[in-house]
Design a protein around this motif. Structure first.
Motif, PDB file in Angstrom:
ATOM      1  N   LEU A  16       0.844  -1.195   0.000  1.00  0.00           N
ATOM      2  CA  LEU A  16       0.000   0.000   0.000  1.00  0.00           C
ATOM      3  C   LEU A  16       0.878   1.243   0.000  1.00  0.00           C
ATOM      4  N   ALA A  17       0.739   2.044  -1.043  1.00  0.00           N
ATOM      5  CA  ALA A  17       1.436   3.331  -1.121  1.00  0.00           C
ATOM      6  C   ALA A  17       0.605   4.402  -0.416  1.00  0.00           C
ATOM      7  N   ASP A  18       0.987   5.649  -0.577  1.00  0.00           N
ATOM      8  CA  ASP A  18       0.307   6.730   0.139  1.00  0.00           C
ATOM      9  C   ASP A  18      -0.776   7.344  -0.730  1.00  0.00           C
ATOM     10  N   GLY A  19      -1.262   8.527  -0.302  1.00  0.00           N
ATOM     11  CA  GLY A  19      -2.313   9.228  -1.022  1.00  0.00           C
ATOM     12  C   GLY A  19      -1.846  10.579  -1.517  1.00  0.00           C
ATOM     13  N   ALA A  20      -2.670  11.583  -1.311  1.00  0.00           N
ATOM     14  CA  ALA A  20      -2.409  12.916  -1.849  1.00  0.00           C
ATOM     15  C   ALA A  20      -1.380  13.672  -1.016  1.00  0.00           C
ATOM     16  N   THR A  21      -0.549  14.430  -1.689  1.00  0.00           N
ATOM     17  CA  THR A  21       0.316  15.400  -1.017  1.00  0.00           C
ATOM     18  C   THR A  21      -0.336  16.773  -1.041  1.00  0.00           C
ATOM     19  N   GLY A  22      -0.687  17.250  -2.232  1.00  0.00           N
ATOM     20  CA  GLY A  22      -1.228  18.599  -2.358  1.00  0.00           C
ATOM     21  C   GLY A  22      -2.500  18.811  -1.573  1.00  0.00           C
ATOM     22  N   THR A  23      -3.459  17.883  -1.669  1.00  0.00           N
ATOM     23  CA  THR A  23      -4.726  18.033  -0.956  1.00  0.00           C
ATOM     24  C   THR A  23      -4.481  18.188   0.533  1.00  0.00           C
ATOM     25  N   ASN A  24      -3.613  17.355   1.078  1.00  0.00           N
ATOM     26  CA  ASN A  24      -3.317  17.421   2.509  1.00  0.00           C
ATOM     27  C   ASN A  24      -2.617  18.717   2.888  1.00  0.00           C
ATOM     28  N   ALA A  54       0.146   9.204   6.651  1.00  0.00           N
ATOM     29  CA  ALA A  54       0.108   8.094   5.693  1.00  0.00           C
ATOM     30  C   ALA A  54       0.526   6.789   6.364  1.00  0.00           C
ATOM     31  N   VAL A  55       1.593   6.845   7.145  1.00  0.00           N
ATOM     32  CA  VAL A  55       2.076   5.641   7.838  1.00  0.00           C
ATOM     33  C   VAL A  55       1.028   5.145   8.822  1.00  0.00           C
ATOM     34  N   SER A  59       0.023   2.928   5.190  1.00  0.00           N
ATOM     35  CA  SER A  59       0.887   2.903   4.011  1.00  0.00           C
ATOM     36  C   SER A  59       2.201   2.193   4.307  1.00  0.00           C
ATOM     37  N   ASP A  60       2.620   1.351   3.375  1.00  0.00           N
ATOM     38  CA  ASP A  60       3.923   0.692   3.449  1.00  0.00           C
ATOM     39  C   ASP A  60       4.998   1.512   2.748  1.00  0.00           C
ATOM     40  N   VAL A 105       8.896   0.524   6.303  1.00  0.00           N
ATOM     41  CA  VAL A 105       8.199   1.545   5.517  1.00  0.00           C
ATOM     42  C   VAL A 105       9.210   2.140   4.540  1.00  0.00           C
ATOM     43  N   ILE A 106       8.828   2.232   3.288  1.00  0.00           N
ATOM     44  CA  ILE A 106       9.706   2.709   2.226  1.00  0.00           C
ATOM     45  C   ILE A 106       9.550   4.209   2.045  1.00  0.00           C
ATOM     46  N   VAL A 107      10.685   4.925   2.006  1.00  0.00           N
ATOM     47  CA  VAL A 107      10.697   6.354   1.686  1.00  0.00           C
ATOM     48  C   VAL A 107      11.013   6.484   0.199  1.00  0.00           C
TER      49      VAL A 107
END
Length: 343
Positions: A16-24, A54-55, A59-60, A105-107
């Motif tokens: 599972l990746a993350d979601g929005a950056t801009g919206t947040n 996200a974590v 999110s992984d 968790v992957i950066v």
């Protein structure tokens, strides 16, 4: 540098990746037109919160706040001399949050388009594009990113330049394009053409796929196109949370957590291994996606009818597999490169 994502891909059925950056970040007070990357230095606690949310939502893998962190785009804000710094700090903040997660968790160091048109249509040469991407990659590497995450690319020439830069930096990488013009990128690339492109790169990605675009239905149709083209690498699906609508003075994405949970399961059934959200995808969406992936077994490949029944109709009848004579013309100008990913 250990290849943490390659290890996770070898051990996991889905990530599972993350979601929005801009919206947040807009919800935190980022003003339209401001460079989010400057917040890595000016508002680091907000960026920590972005990553941590996200974590905590499951999110992984999460992307750094560096999407527009190349010299071309930072020049618009008088910060072209701060590329390495802003990318290093954005990745270092991510490393801090990932290392405190208590689980792997992957950066992923986000690398977006330059905003310029590649030669011969435009003035951006391959050499200069490689130089800009390499500078950004070195900053992300210094900050502790596990992998480079090239995203929202429209032109194959720019994708190739980013791949070369990753090789120069000695970094593993993943790369997605945005398919938003009847099954094609803004510069006319189809899902089949992208699947062929990644096989010809001297520095191939760990995984490839699609992000952003129109809606979740269209994105999954593109993922099916990758699978039909015989893609051997793991696939990425990072779709928007529904369709953007203007409401009460701001853009709102109409995708509910329930819709994104359906999308996540369907994405896995379409063949995607790394599954996340793009524009409008919030922590509540990610929690629903995580729960759905954990509680639903992998199913058979869905039909287009099943996708539209669950997620809504496609934006166009064309999916990028039709005869060349039916294809829409690539859109000219700087608009495609200049769009900011909201993920």
């Amino acid at each position: 540098m250990t290849n943490a994502l390659a290890k996770m891909l070898a051990e996991r059925d889905w990530i599972l990746a993350d979601g929005a950056t801009g919206t947040n970040l807009f919800n935190m007070g980022l003003a339209s037109g401001d460079a989010p990357e400057l917040w890595n230095v000016d508002e680091p606690d907000n960026i920590r919160t972005l990553y941590r949310n996200a974590v905590n939502a499951g999110s992984d893998l999460f992307l750094t706040n560096t999407f527009g962190g190349n010299a071309s785009r930072m020049k618009l804000h008088g910060a072209e001399n701060r590329v390495r710094e802003l990318n290093r700090v954005g990745a270092a903040l991510g490393r801090e949050i990932a290392d405190a997660a208590g689980r792997p968790v992957i950066v992923a160091g986000s690398v977006g388009p330059t905003g310029e048109i590649m030669a011969p249509m435009g003035s951006l040469t391959h050499e200069l594009a490689v130089e800009m991407f390499h500078e950004q990659a070195e900053g992300l590497k210094e900050g502790g990113a596990d992998v480079l995450w090239v995203e929202t690319i429209s032109a194959p020439e720019e994708y190739k330049a980013a791949a070369e830069a990753a090789g120069l930096a000695g970094m593993p990488w993943c790369g997605t394009m945005s398919f938003d013009t009847a099954g094609r990128t803004m510069m006319g690339v189809t899902s089949a053409a992208m699947a062929q492109l990644v096989t010809r790169l001297n520095t191939p990605p760990l995984a490839f796929g699609a992000n952003c675009g129109v809606g979740a239905s269209d994105l999954l149709r593109t993922v099916l196109g990758f699978a039909d083209a015989g893609a051997a690498l793991p696939l990425i699906a990072k779709g928007n949370a529904g369709i953007p609508k203007y409401h009460d003075g701001h853009i709102h994405y109409d995708g509910t957590p329930e819709l994104m949970a359906e999308y996540a399961v369907l994405a896995r059934d379409c063949g995607a291994t790394i599954i996340g959200g793009c524009c409008g995808t919030m922590p509540e969406h990610l929690r629903a996606m995580r729960n759905a992936l954990e509680t639903h077994d992998r199913g058979p490949r869905p039909t287009l009818e099943q996708i539209t029944a669950a997620l809504g109709g496609f934006s166009s009848a064309l999916d990028g597999t039709e005869a060349a004579g039916d294809a829409p013309e690539p859109r000219r100008g700087r608009g495609g490169g200049r769009r900011r990913r909201d993920a």
